[in-house]
Design an enzyme around this catalytic site. Structure first.
Site, PDB file in Angstrom:
ATOM      1  N   LYS A  55     -35.175 -27.094  12.669  1.00 43.41           N
ATOM      2  CA  LYS A  55     -34.638 -27.106  14.052  1.00 43.41           C
ATOM      3  C   LYS A  55     -33.125 -27.334  14.031  1.00 43.41           C
ATOM      4  O   LYS A  55     -32.364 -26.611  14.661  1.00 43.41           O
ATOM      5  CB  LYS A  55     -35.302 -28.221  14.892  1.00 43.41           C
ATOM      6  CG  LYS A  55     -36.812 -28.082  15.010  1.00 43.41           C
ATOM      7  CD  LYS A  55     -37.397 -29.121  15.958  1.00 43.41           C
ATOM      8  CE  LYS A  55     -37.322 -30.548  15.456  1.00 43.41           C
ATOM      9  NZ  LYS A  55     -38.171 -30.838  14.291  1.00 43.41           N
TER      10      LYS A  55
ATOM     11  N   ARG B 260     -44.748 -39.214   9.715  1.00 40.96           N
ATOM     12  CA  ARG B 260     -44.030 -38.423  10.722  1.00 40.96           C
ATOM     13  C   ARG B 260     -44.819 -37.157  11.085  1.00 40.96           C
ATOM     14  O   ARG B 260     -44.835 -36.737  12.241  1.00 40.96           O
ATOM     15  CB  ARG B 260     -42.645 -38.037  10.197  1.00 40.96           C
ATOM     16  CG  ARG B 260     -41.710 -39.223  10.144  1.00 40.96           C
ATOM     17  CD  ARG B 260     -40.411 -38.892   9.465  1.00 40.96           C
ATOM     18  NE  ARG B 260     -39.552 -38.075  10.292  1.00 40.96           N
ATOM     19  CZ  ARG B 260     -38.475 -37.437   9.831  1.00 40.96           C
ATOM     20  NH1 ARG B 260     -38.154 -37.523   8.570  1.00 40.96           N
ATOM     21  NH2 ARG B 260     -37.731 -36.734  10.647  1.00 40.96           N
TER      22      ARG B 260
ATOM     23  N   ARG C  91     -32.523 -40.124   3.547  1.00 44.20           N
ATOM     24  CA  ARG C  91     -32.941 -40.896   4.725  1.00 44.20           C
ATOM     25  C   ARG C  91     -34.212 -41.646   4.395  1.00 44.20           C
ATOM     26  O   ARG C  91     -35.097 -41.107   3.753  1.00 44.20           O
ATOM     27  CB  ARG C  91     -33.237 -39.930   5.889  1.00 44.20           C
ATOM     28  CG  ARG C  91     -32.023 -39.576   6.677  1.00 44.20           C
ATOM     29  CD  ARG C  91     -32.252 -38.394   7.615  1.00 44.20           C
ATOM     30  NE  ARG C  91     -33.444 -38.451   8.455  1.00 44.20           N
ATOM     31  CZ  ARG C  91     -33.748 -37.525   9.357  1.00 44.20           C
ATOM     32  NH1 ARG C  91     -32.958 -36.485   9.549  1.00 44.20           N
ATOM     33  NH2 ARG C  91     -34.826 -37.625  10.088  1.00 44.20           N
TER      34      ARG C  91
ATOM     35  N   ARG D 287     -40.283 -34.827  22.633  1.00 38.86           N
ATOM     36  CA  ARG D 287     -41.244 -35.018  21.537  1.00 38.86           C
ATOM     37  C   ARG D 287     -42.566 -35.554  22.042  1.00 38.86           C
ATOM     38  O   ARG D 287     -43.488 -35.731  21.246  1.00 38.86           O
ATOM     39  CB  ARG D 287     -40.672 -35.999  20.524  1.00 38.86           C
ATOM     40  CG  ARG D 287     -40.127 -35.348  19.249  1.00 38.86           C
ATOM     41  CD  ARG D 287     -39.544 -36.439  18.423  1.00 38.86           C
ATOM     42  NE  ARG D 287     -39.440 -36.192  17.030  1.00 38.86           N
ATOM     43  CZ  ARG D 287     -38.301 -35.871  16.409  1.00 38.86           C
ATOM     44  NH1 ARG D 287     -37.209 -35.678  17.086  1.00 38.86           N
ATOM     45  NH2 ARG D 287     -38.288 -35.745  15.108  1.00 38.86           N
TER      46      ARG D 287
ATOM     47  N   ARG E 222     -33.899 -33.354   1.117  1.00 46.26           N
ATOM     48  CA  ARG E 222     -32.821 -33.502   2.114  1.00 46.26           C
ATOM     49  C   ARG E 222     -31.964 -34.730   1.816  1.00 46.26           C
ATOM     50  O   ARG E 222     -32.470 -35.794   1.491  1.00 46.26           O
ATOM     51  CB  ARG E 222     -33.451 -33.637   3.508  1.00 46.26           C
ATOM     52  CG  ARG E 222     -32.427 -33.822   4.612  1.00 46.26           C
ATOM     53  CD  ARG E 222     -32.943 -33.384   5.942  1.00 46.26           C
ATOM     54  NE  ARG E 222     -34.062 -34.171   6.443  1.00 46.26           N
ATOM     55  CZ  ARG E 222     -34.678 -33.903   7.585  1.00 46.26           C
ATOM     56  NH1 ARG E 222     -34.322 -32.875   8.324  1.00 46.26           N
ATOM     57  NH2 ARG E 222     -35.682 -34.649   7.986  1.00 46.26           N
TER      58      ARG E 222
HETATM   59  P1  AMP Z   1     -35.065 -36.181  13.735  1.00 47.40           P
HETATM   60  O1  AMP Z   1     -33.701 -36.268  13.146  1.00 47.40           O
HETATM   61  O2  AMP Z   1     -35.117 -35.268  14.944  1.00 47.40           O
HETATM   62  O3  AMP Z   1     -36.125 -35.843  12.730  1.00 47.40           O
HETATM   63  O4  AMP Z   1     -35.412 -37.640  14.300  1.00 47.40           O
HETATM   64  C1  AMP Z   1     -35.467 -38.752  13.436  1.00 47.40           C
HETATM   65  C2  AMP Z   1     -36.223 -39.873  14.119  1.00 47.40           C
HETATM   66  O5  AMP Z   1     -35.538 -40.253  15.330  1.00 47.40           O
HETATM   67  C3  AMP Z   1     -37.637 -39.545  14.553  1.00 47.40           C
HETATM   68  O6  AMP Z   1     -38.583 -39.676  13.508  1.00 47.40           O
HETATM   69  C4  AMP Z   1     -37.850 -40.598  15.644  1.00 47.40           C
HETATM   70  O7  AMP Z   1     -38.081 -41.872  15.084  1.00 47.40           O
HETATM   71  C5  AMP Z   1     -36.489 -40.621  16.324  1.00 47.40           C
HETATM   72  N1  AMP Z   1     -36.425 -39.632  17.429  1.00 47.40           N
HETATM   73  C6  AMP Z   1     -35.627 -38.534  17.492  1.00 47.40           C
HETATM   74  N2  AMP Z   1     -35.846 -37.862  18.630  1.00 47.40           N
HETATM   75  C7  AMP Z   1     -36.797 -38.538  19.305  1.00 47.40           C
HETATM   76  C8  AMP Z   1     -37.468 -38.330  20.540  1.00 47.40           C
HETATM   77  N3  AMP Z   1     -37.208 -37.272  21.321  1.00 47.40           N
HETATM   78  N4  AMP Z   1     -38.386 -39.256  20.910  1.00 47.40           N
HETATM   79  C9  AMP Z   1     -38.658 -40.333  20.159  1.00 47.40           C
HETATM   80  N5  AMP Z   1     -38.092 -40.582  18.971  1.00 47.40           N
HETATM   81  C10 AMP Z   1     -37.160 -39.693  18.536  1.00 47.40           C
END
Ligand code: AMP
Length: 212
Positions: free
Chosen positions: A13, A164, A153, A88, A122
């Site tokens: 994404k 996840r 990370r 999400r 990553r």
């Molecule tokens: P990402 O970088 O999009 O994979 O997000 C990393 C982490 O941030 C996720 O695993 C969640 O813990 C948190 N996160 C990001 N976006 C959201 C969202 N829309 N709702 C809830 N938690 C989020």
């Protein structure tokens, strides 16, 4: 054009969104990146979010909804934006409808084995937030943008990736039906190279002629 990217963690994404930023001239709004920035800056939101993120769980809806609501009200979102990682949950999507009109939800579909392989490769820069694969870094451990040492990370560690994915299946996947029901869903089968997959993204947006 107001675009949403759906898809499991590691589907690409953020990568496709970054390319679209250049092609369409509209900002990418990544809630994950905003939250990681808040953690780096040690803000109240960052402190609240950290334990959820490290455990691979979702940050509470209210926290992210407020972040997105404020961000979409900024001037650079006037001509469109790309939401990467939001919504999400169905609740987030319902709330989003109260303050935004979405034109298309691009659903990136990808096999679990590819996700796990990608996430373990990553690396991120703890200083500027740059994201790379070990292949892109070509053996280097230094951020090409700012020179800081890159790290993995915590939520990309294998045991967290599995939780996840479970969270994705339980809480985020229902959004596919949500946006399909609103006739906004376009699914992209990400089976090819980045360039091939991105060509499919552009086609879904009706912008096949834009250069990479
Ligand atoms: P990402 O970088 O999009 O994979 O997000 C990393 C982490 O941030 C996720 O695993 C969640 O813990 C948190 N996160 C990001 N976006 C959201 C969202 N829309 N709702 C809830 N938690 C989020």
């Amino acid at each position: 054009m107001n675009i949403i990217f759906l898809g499991p963690p590691g589907a690409g994404k953020g990568t496709h969104a970054q390319i679209l930023v250049k092609q369409l001239g509209i900002p990418q709004i990544s809630t994950g990146e905003i939250l990681r920035g808040a953690i780096r800056a040690q803000t109240e939101t960052g402190l609240k979010a950290k334990s959820y993120i490290d455990a691979g769980q979702l940050v509470p809806d209210e926290v992210v909804i407020q972040i997105v609501k404020e961000r979409l009200a900024e001037k650079d979102c006037e001509n469109g934006y790309i939401l990467d990682g939001f919504p999400r949950t169905v609740h987030q999507a319902e709330e989003l409808e109260k303050f935004a009109v979405i034109d298309v939800a691009l659903n990136l579909s990808i096999a679990d084995e590819v996700i796990i392989r990608r996430m373990s490769a990553r690396r991120v820069c703890p200083k500027c937030g740059g994201t790379y694969s070990t292949a892109m870094l070509n053996g280097s451990t230094v951020c090409p943008k700012c020179g800081e040492t890159v790290i993995q990370r915590k939520d990309d560690l294998p045991e967290t990736v599995l939780s996840r994915l479970e969270v994705y299946r339980d809480q985020t996947e229902p959004l596919i039906g949500f946006y399909d029901g609103r006739d906004l869903l376009k699914t992209i089968e990400c089976t090819g190279t980045l360039e091939e997959n991105h060509a499919k993204v552009l086609k879904a947006l009706g912008k096949e002629n834009l250069p990479l």
